[in-house]
Design an enzyme around this catalytic site. Structure first.
Site, PDB file in Angstrom:
ATOM      1  N   CYS A 121      36.977  39.355  46.209  1.00  0.00           N
ATOM      2  CA  CYS A 121      38.114  38.863  45.429  1.00  0.00           C
ATOM      3  C   CYS A 121      38.790  37.721  46.211  1.00  0.00           C
ATOM      4  CB  CYS A 121      39.060  40.017  45.109  1.00  0.00           C
ATOM      5  SG  CYS A 121      40.523  39.635  44.135  1.00  0.00           S
ATOM      6  N   ASP A 170      33.700  38.861  34.255  1.00  0.00           N
ATOM      7  CA  ASP A 170      34.898  38.673  35.075  1.00  0.00           C
ATOM      8  C   ASP A 170      35.824  37.682  34.364  1.00  0.00           C
ATOM      9  OD1 ASP A 170      36.824  38.023  36.999  1.00  0.00           O
ATOM     10  OD2 ASP A 170      35.375  38.086  38.647  1.00  0.00           O
ATOM     11  N   HIS A 202      35.284  41.953  36.978  1.00  0.00           N
ATOM     12  CA  HIS A 202      35.790  41.649  38.312  1.00  0.00           C
ATOM     13  C   HIS A 202      35.811  42.919  39.156  1.00  0.00           C
ATOM     14  CE1 HIS A 202      37.969  39.163  41.164  1.00  0.00           C
ATOM     15  NE2 HIS A 202      38.824  40.147  41.339  1.00  0.00           N
TER      16      HIS A 202
END
Length: 234
Positions: A121, A170, A202
């Site tokens: 991330c 995502d 995600h």
């Protein structure tokens, strides 16, 4: 709810980055030595999940260091995480990570003169930023569902091979963007870049599953590819 313990129990070392004192979590392999890997946190902070990634790398033979970029703060709340991310300028984060690189390369347990970097991330974007800033001291860069572009980073200084993991569902990253950035890196740096796409959202490899997107099978596939890549490059 945020945690502000000083330091969290997961932190087991400290090092300096310029004039700043940084805490982190260090995991050693059973053999006591091996190649070094920097593990870069998600926007939640240096959580148990990130420490567990370092432990898994250590179990596979690596000396793994997860630096704490938030100075002891963690959260499971998205609004808190976004605020802490906004409070960390990219330049400051990169300085802290370069301090981690210096510390790990100087550690007696680390073999070799270049490291790997794995990030998730927020940390995936920082992996690419660190690879550009550290030059040939990073030999293998593995971003998971995080990215920066050539508008933010000079990819011409990247010397690492890159392996990226991105979910096609995502909502935070356009599907075509990882491939576009891969081409930017290849053109600017002439290094090999391999991007894997997954039928996932995600944070599909985060087993704490804050977003409800964890996919154990795809996470396992991405991890196996990561270990093979690190083994080849380090």
């Amino acid at each position: 709810m945020s945690s502000t313990s000083e330091p969290p129990l997961r932190q087991n070392l400290r090092f300096t980055a310029g004039e700043n004192e940084i805490y982190g979590y260090l995991a050693l392999p059973p053999s006591g030595s091996g190649p070094g890997v920097i593990v870069i946190q998600e926007w939640w902070g240096l959580t148990d999940q990130i420490a567990a990634v370092a432990d898994r790398l250590a179990a596979s033979g690596y000396v793994a260091l997860a630096p704490d970029l938030y100075g002891g703060r963690t959260t499971h709340d998205s609004a808190d995480a976004f605020r802490m991310l906004q409070e960390l300028p990219r330049e400051e984060g990169v300085r802290k990570l370069l301090g981690a690189v210096d510390h790990l390369l100087g550690h007696e347990a680390v073999r070799g003169d270049a490291l790997g970097a794995v990030g998730f991330c927020m940390g995936g974007g920082f992996v690419l930023s660190l690879a550009a800033a550290a030059g040939d001291r990073i030999a293998a860069a593995v971003p998971y569902y995080g990215i920066v572009t050539g508008e933010d980073v000079d990819f011409g200084t990247v010397r690492a091979a890159v392996l990226g993991h991105y979910g096609d569902r995502d909502e935070t990253i356009p599907r075509e963007l990882p491939d576009q950035v891969a081409e930017e890196i290849r053109t600017a740096a002439g290094v090999p870049v391999e991007i894997h796409h997954y039928d996932a959202g995600h944070a599909f490899a985060n087993d704490e599953d804050h977003l409800g997107t964890y996919d154990p099978e795809l996470a396992r596939t991405a991890w196996e590819r990561t270990l093979a890549f690190l083994g080849e490059k380090l």
